[in-house]
Write an enzyme that holds these catalytic residues in place. Structure first.
Site, PDB file in Angstrom:
ATOM      1  N   PRO A   1       3.443  -4.163   2.293  1.00 44.04           N
ATOM      2  CA  PRO A   1       2.514  -3.849   3.381  1.00 44.04           C
ATOM      3  C   PRO A   1       2.807  -4.734   4.579  1.00 44.04           C
ATOM      4  CG  PRO A   1       1.424  -5.200   1.725  1.00 44.04           C
ATOM      5  CD  PRO A   1       2.824  -4.968   1.231  1.00 44.04           C
TER       6      PRO A   1
ATOM      7  N   GLU B   1       8.622   7.489   9.342  1.00 41.02           N
ATOM      8  CA  GLU B   1       7.463   7.929  10.141  1.00 41.02           C
ATOM      9  C   GLU B   1       7.321   6.925  11.274  1.00 41.02           C
ATOM     10  OE1 GLU B   1       5.840  10.624   9.483  1.00 41.02           O
ATOM     11  OE2 GLU B   1       6.414  11.062   7.427  1.00 41.02           O
TER      12      GLU B   1
ATOM     13  N   CYS C   1      -0.348   6.393  15.397  1.00 45.03           N
ATOM     14  CA  CYS C   1       0.925   7.005  15.786  1.00 45.03           C
ATOM     15  C   CYS C   1       0.680   8.348  16.448  1.00 45.03           C
ATOM     16  CB  CYS C   1       1.820   7.148  14.574  1.00 45.03           C
ATOM     17  SG  CYS C   1       1.011   7.986  13.215  1.00 45.03           S
TER      18      CYS C   1
HETATM   19  P1  NAD Z   1       6.818  -2.569  12.835  1.00 45.75           P
HETATM   20  O1  NAD Z   1       8.043  -1.728  12.874  1.00 45.75           O
HETATM   21  O2  NAD Z   1       6.797  -3.820  13.628  1.00 45.75           O
HETATM   22  O3  NAD Z   1       6.500  -3.017  11.330  1.00 45.75           O
HETATM   23  C1  NAD Z   1       6.310  -2.069  10.300  1.00 45.75           C
HETATM   24  C2  NAD Z   1       6.694  -2.693   8.981  1.00 45.75           C
HETATM   25  O4  NAD Z   1       8.093  -2.983   8.980  1.00 45.75           O
HETATM   26  C3  NAD Z   1       5.993  -4.022   8.680  1.00 45.75           C
HETATM   27  O5  NAD Z   1       5.648  -4.039   7.312  1.00 45.75           O
HETATM   28  C4  NAD Z   1       7.066  -5.063   8.986  1.00 45.75           C
HETATM   29  O6  NAD Z   1       6.918  -6.253   8.255  1.00 45.75           O
HETATM   30  C5  NAD Z   1       8.317  -4.325   8.552  1.00 45.75           C
HETATM   31  N1  NAD Z   1       9.560  -4.783   9.183  1.00 45.75           N
HETATM   32  C6  NAD Z   1       9.730  -5.363  10.390  1.00 45.75           C
HETATM   33  N2  NAD Z   1      11.048  -5.608  10.611  1.00 45.75           N
HETATM   34  C7  NAD Z   1      11.718  -5.151   9.529  1.00 45.75           C
HETATM   35  C8  NAD Z   1      13.103  -5.091   9.169  1.00 45.75           C
HETATM   36  N3  NAD Z   1      14.060  -5.538   9.979  1.00 45.75           N
HETATM   37  N4  NAD Z   1      13.424  -4.546   7.976  1.00 45.75           N
HETATM   38  C9  NAD Z   1      12.474  -4.070   7.155  1.00 45.75           C
HETATM   39  N5  NAD Z   1      11.149  -4.104   7.433  1.00 45.75           N
HETATM   40  C10 NAD Z   1      10.774  -4.626   8.613  1.00 45.75           C
HETATM   41  O7  NAD Z   1       5.602  -1.625  13.230  1.00 45.75           O
HETATM   42  P2  NAD Z   1       4.057  -2.013  13.357  1.00 45.75           P
HETATM   43  O8  NAD Z   1       3.834  -2.787  14.609  1.00 45.75           O
HETATM   44  O9  NAD Z   1       3.566  -2.604  12.082  1.00 45.75           O
HETATM   45  O10 NAD Z   1       3.377  -0.578  13.494  1.00 45.75           O
HETATM   46  C11 NAD Z   1       3.206   0.081  14.711  1.00 45.75           C
HETATM   47  C12 NAD Z   1       4.206   1.200  14.857  1.00 45.75           C
HETATM   48  O11 NAD Z   1       4.148   2.056  13.731  1.00 45.75           O
HETATM   49  C13 NAD Z   1       3.933   2.084  16.055  1.00 45.75           C
HETATM   50  O12 NAD Z   1       5.144   2.376  16.718  1.00 45.75           O
HETATM   51  C14 NAD Z   1       3.368   3.350  15.437  1.00 45.75           C
HETATM   52  O13 NAD Z   1       3.526   4.508  16.212  1.00 45.75           O
HETATM   53  C15 NAD Z   1       4.101   3.412  14.144  1.00 45.75           C
HETATM   54  N6  NAD Z   1       3.385   4.207  13.149  1.00 45.75           N
HETATM   55  C16 NAD Z   1       3.883   5.436  12.820  1.00 45.75           C
HETATM   56  C17 NAD Z   1       3.187   6.241  11.920  1.00 45.75           C
HETATM   57  C18 NAD Z   1       3.678   7.635  11.563  1.00 45.75           C
HETATM   58  O14 NAD Z   1       3.160   8.211  10.621  1.00 45.75           O
HETATM   59  N7  NAD Z   1       4.630   8.193  12.290  1.00 45.75           N
HETATM   60  C19 NAD Z   1       2.004   5.772  11.346  1.00 45.75           C
HETATM   61  C20 NAD Z   1       1.536   4.516  11.709  1.00 45.75           C
HETATM   62  C21 NAD Z   1       2.239   3.733  12.607  1.00 45.75           C
END
Ligand code: NAD
Length: 511
Positions: free
Chosen positions: A176, A247, A281
């Site tokens: 998470p 996503e 999103c």
């Molecule tokens: P984020 O990409 O910063 O982080 C998401 C997850 O990825 C976190 O658990 C984080 O720890 C992990 N992560 C970060 N760097 C990583 C790497 N190099 N390798 C593997 N894992 C890594 O996104 P966020 O700020 O948590 O969420 C916001 C974004 O998510 C927005 O752009 C939003 O639109 C998108 N989102 C999309 C959906 C969808 O269904 N399309 C749903 C919810 C959120």
């Protein structure tokens, strides 16, 4: 394995030196706990346990697995007050928003509990020589499926994809968001209480480096988060040749046509743009209004915006809660400043509300916007509503499609048939006519993005079948067969040619 006692997490980038990550309550700013920043060894160990547990889990069959998930969902439903409290404590969202997370998870389980076993059954296919050969497709789990999830819906986004993965027979590792790990930890502890074995589903906590380590050890990766991170994950998945679904972000347009019910369109825009304070999103992030209804629409949206209640209080009548982290406020402020500098006008909101909490920001409506402004081009993830006047529906659709993202969209019109036709001209994974975001709660419909909004689909049959690999099995009963040294067995060829002629001559026989 993390237990509830070892609690969770900040917005900071994790390094391997870091051993714990703090988690804050956005409304109070208080640290509510900390979770381990797991390293690559921790993740590998969890994967080894998950791999060992997978064959026995798959043998249990889809019906039995779905029944266990059903039991879990019922327990979650009965314990919804705790679930809501967990979600709110680490996101700062309003009560209705947190309750909706529980409701959606319950619906996802109900859908797959009903349909998964049927969808996953071995499927007979037409063979080339029907009396001699049978053809069947078996659906087998990938093995260990990994899930990396964001902070905006810590229950929904952490759970709704792994539910079909578990029912399909995979074991699961969930990472998470480091900002909101406690809701996931709570939900998984409840799965153990429902009878799902501990090694079948495990939580690995940490930030990006832990996520990257997860991609290195699983057989399938499901990612929900930003486009930038999604791209990195897709590249690593390609190197390892493992399937993935992504996503990602969005910049969803909402179109209001001249014949729309202006009150429903204005109120509907606020709902679409302000659910979870815009940190969705599939949030409405730009509005195109046809010239003939524009002035009336602007007056109505201001009227309804004046009636919004902001705050951290309980009850379903609080419309807008806190944002979850400062990064989103900073981005909203930057986009408002950029738009105003380029000629836009703030007609509602536009300020932080420190009187309500450190991360409150007013719902903000902008007019006089255009596509040279960041607010119309870049993802916002905050409570901004830029409204643009357009000549007609064609211009609205052209502008709606003029974006790198393609997640969701909305059209408001009283002509339902035309609305549905126009919907198919929008480049997005889904479109709602006279509604916003409802595709997400309609579990039978696949949901996902095109363009930079991702690939793969959650929900519906598509959301289940991505977690299995088809295996085709052909069985030949050797009818009338003689030893033959080429694939061209004379009897089989004769039958195939006969059937070909029959198919052409009498198609309705369906042979
Ligand atoms: P984020 O990409 O910063 O982080 C998401 C997850 O990825 C976190 O658990 C984080 O720890 C992990 N992560 C970060 N760097 C990583 C790497 N190099 N390798 C593997 N894992 C890594 O996104 P966020 O700020 O948590 O969420 C916001 C974004 O998510 C927005 O752009 C939003 O639109 C998108 N989102 C999309 C959906 C969808 O269904 N399309 C749903 C919810 C959120």
């Amino acid at each position: 394995m993390v237990t509830l006692e070892k609690q969770a997490a900040p917005n900071t980038a994790q390094t391997w030196q870091q051993t714990q990550i703090e988690v804050k309550n956005p409304v109070t700013g208080q640290v509510i706990g900390s979770v381990p920043a797991m390293n690559a060894d921790d993740v590998r160990q969890a994967a080894t346990k998950a791999r060992a547990a997978q064959p026995a889990w798959e043998v249990r069959g889809a019906k039995e697995r779905a029944a266990l998930l059903r039991r879990w969902a019922d327990m979650l439903w009965d314990d919804q007050k705790t679930a809501i409290q967990k979600v709110r404590a680490e996101t700062g969202k309003n009560e209705i928003g947190a309750w909706l997370e529980v409701f959606v998870v319950d619906n996802v389980v109900a859908y797959y509990h009903k349909h998964a076993a049927h969808l996953l059954r071995p499927q007979g296919r037409r063979s080339l020589i029907p009396m001699k050969q049978t053809a069947r497709v078996y659906y087998k789990a990938h093995g260990v499926a990994g899930f990396i999830t964001p902070w905006n819906y810590p229950l929904n986004n952490a759970m709704i994809d792994l539910i079909p993965a578990l029912i399909a027979g995979n074991t699961v590792l969930l990472k998470p968001s480091e900002i909101t790990p406690y809701t996931a930890i709570y939900a998984i502890e409840l799965m153990y209480k429902a009878g799902i074995p501990r090694d079948v589903i495990q939580v690995v906590t940490g930030a990006g480096v832990t996520g990257a380590a997860l991609v290195d050890v699983v057989d399938y990766i499901s990612f929900t988060g930003s486009t930038a991170t999604g791209r990195k994950i897709a590249m690593r998945a390609a190197e390892r040749l493992i399937p993935c679904s992504l996503e990602l972000g969005g910049k969803d347009p909402l179109i209001v046509l001249n014949d729309a019910d202006v009150n429903l369109a204005a109120a509907g825009t606020l709902v679409g743009a302000l659910e979870n304070c815009g940190q969705v999103c599939i949030s409405t992030e730009r509005v195109y209004v046809e010239d003939g209804i524009y002035d009336q629409y602007v007056e109505r949206i201001k009227y309804y915006a004046d009636q919004l209640t902001l705050g951290s209080g309980d009850g379903f009548d609080v419309h807008v809660g806190s944002l979850t982290n400062e990064r989103e406020i900073l981005r909203a402020e930057q986009q408002v400043a950029d738009a105003v500098a380029k000629g836009a006008t703030v007609i509602h909101g536009g300020k932080r509300r420190p009187d309500l909490g450190p991360l409150f920001y007013e719902p903000t409506i902008l007019t006089g916007v255009n596509h040279n402004m960041d607010v119309m081009r870049e993802e916002t993830f905050g409570p901004l509503i830029p409204v643009m006047r357009v000549k007609d529906a064609n211009e609205a659709i052209k502008l709606a499609n003029d974006n790198q993202y393609g997640l969701s969209a909305s059209i408001f019109t009283s002509d339902l048939k035309r609305g549905e036709q126009l919907a198919t001209r929008i480049e997005s994974g889904d479109v709602c006519v006279n509604a916003t975001q409802w595709v997400f709660g309609t579990i039978s419909l696949p949901m996902g993005g095109v363009k930079n909004s991702g690939m793969g689909r959650r929900n519906g049959p598509e959301g289940l079948m991505r977690f299995v690999k088809p295996q085709s099995v052909l069985v030949d009963n050797q009818l009338m067969q003689k030893p033959n040294l080429t694939l061209g067995d004379p009897f089989a060829i004769r039958v195939a040619l006969l059937l070909r002629s029959i198919r052409r001559a009498i198609p309705f026989l369906g042979v």
